[in-house]
Design an enzyme around this catalytic site. Structure first.
Site, PDB file in Angstrom:
ATOM      1  CB  SER A 117      15.426  -6.672  -9.320  1.00  0.00           C
ATOM      2  OG  SER A 117      16.530  -6.876  -8.477  1.00  0.00           O
ATOM      3  CG  HIS A 138      12.970  -8.322  -4.830  1.00  0.00           C
ATOM      4  ND1 HIS A 138      12.434  -7.077  -5.086  1.00  0.00           N
ATOM      5  CD2 HIS A 138      14.312  -8.201  -5.084  1.00  0.00           C
ATOM      6  CE1 HIS A 138      13.379  -6.260  -5.462  1.00  0.00           C
ATOM      7  NE2 HIS A 138      14.523  -6.911  -5.468  1.00  0.00           N
ATOM      8  CD  GLU A 150       8.779  -6.013  -4.143  1.00  0.00           C
ATOM      9  OE1 GLU A 150       8.021  -5.085  -4.443  1.00  0.00           O
ATOM     10  OE2 GLU A 150       9.713  -6.408  -4.887  1.00  0.00           O
ATOM     11  CG  ASN A 189      12.820  -2.775  -8.577  1.00  0.00           C
ATOM     12  OD1 ASN A 189      13.440  -1.781  -8.209  1.00  0.00           O
ATOM     13  ND2 ASN A 189      13.241  -3.994  -8.323  1.00  0.00           N
TER      14      ASN A 189
END
Length: 282
Positions: A117, A138, A150, A189
């Site tokens: 992450s 991801h 991602e 994130n």
């Protein structure tokens, strides 16, 4: 990419294995014990059963996907995989061990991917002798539902690998791929964590209750889930690890993990998976 390896059969690993199997790939799940491997398959069986009950997939699709799964506790059983996706805990030491072992056994043409992450991909790539064939892939939780992946290429990742993985994600898995630079947190994130941390700080200061903070963001901003329940869903330990990685990378105050988040993790209140986080779950 027909043969896919998935390292870790927890929530994320099982979800990744499920979508790959539903897409027709042969999937091998590597776990640390037979009991964990069995739990991963059970998790997937329950998930595809929900998909059937909701009319999202047919019973034939579900049966075919489960039939394409196999499990192992031996890393050598991933030797013939075309793509191996690591979904181990968000801990760099654990990932180092995984990638060193994978590098020693998988075929030279295989692509090694990490579902991290927040850890910069080059850190993982440098644990192997093939950094040009390492990439970040991801997924988002719950993997069968969330349509985004991602894809993170390092300065060393070959364009051939980036293209092959992107094509697998978009053409085979039928998910939307976005490309991000190799910085901690990538796109989602890097934007999401400051928001989540600020929600914890607001609760910590007594400015508003957990119920009101979440209700405000759901009703006022149209979010499907409030920030504190989202933290519980992600897992407070995972969220803390992501925030720590971002803060280590950028040293910017809005990435710093709130003290309350640390204390909750210290107390074992990790969210839904332990039955208690910012909210309680039965």
């Amino acid at each position: 990419m027909q043969k896919i390896g998935v390292v870790g059969g927890g929530t994320m690993g099982a979800g990744i294995a499920e979508v790959c199997a539903l897409a027709g790939s042969d999937v091998t799940i590597l776990e640390t014990s037979d009991s964990f491997a069995e739990a991963a398959v059970t998790r997937i069986q329950h998930s595809v059963a929900r998909g059937v009950s909701k009319g999202k997939i047919t019973q034939s699709d579900a049966d075919s996907a489960v039939a394409k799964l196999r499990t192992t506790t031996e890393v050598a059983d991933l030797a013939d995989c075309d793509l191996v996706i690591e979904a181990a805990p968000e801990n760099e030491d654990i990932k180092r061990s995984v990638f060193e072992k994978l590098d020693a056994v998988v075929k030279p043409s295989a692509v090694l991917a990490t579902n991290t992450s927040s850890i910069p991909i080059i850190k993982v790539a440098n644990y192997t002798g093939r950094p040009d064939r390492v990439i970040g892939v991801h997924f988002f939780n719950p993997v069968p539902v969330m349509g985004l992946v991602e894809i993170i290429s390092t300065l060393s990742t070959s364009s051939e690998v980036t293209t092959a993985v992107t094509n697998y994600v978009t053409d085979t898995l039928k998910k939307t791929a976005v490309h991000a630079g190799d910085r901690s947190g990538f796109i989602v994130n890097a934007l999401l964590v400051p928001y989540l941390c600020q929600a914890v700080r607001m609760l910590e200061s007594g400015y508003a209750t957990a119920v009101d903070i979440d209700a405000a963001m759901i009703k006022g901003c149209g979010h499907p889930m409030g920030p504190l329940k989202l933290l519980d869903t992600i897992g407070l330990d995972t969220s803390l690890a992501i925030a720590e990685s971002l803060y280590a990378e950028f040293a910017e105050p809005h990435y710093a993990p709130p003290v309350l988040l640390r204390r909750m993790v210290d107390s074992g209140r990790l969210g839904k998976k332990t039955g208690r986080g910012f909210f309680e779950y039965s």
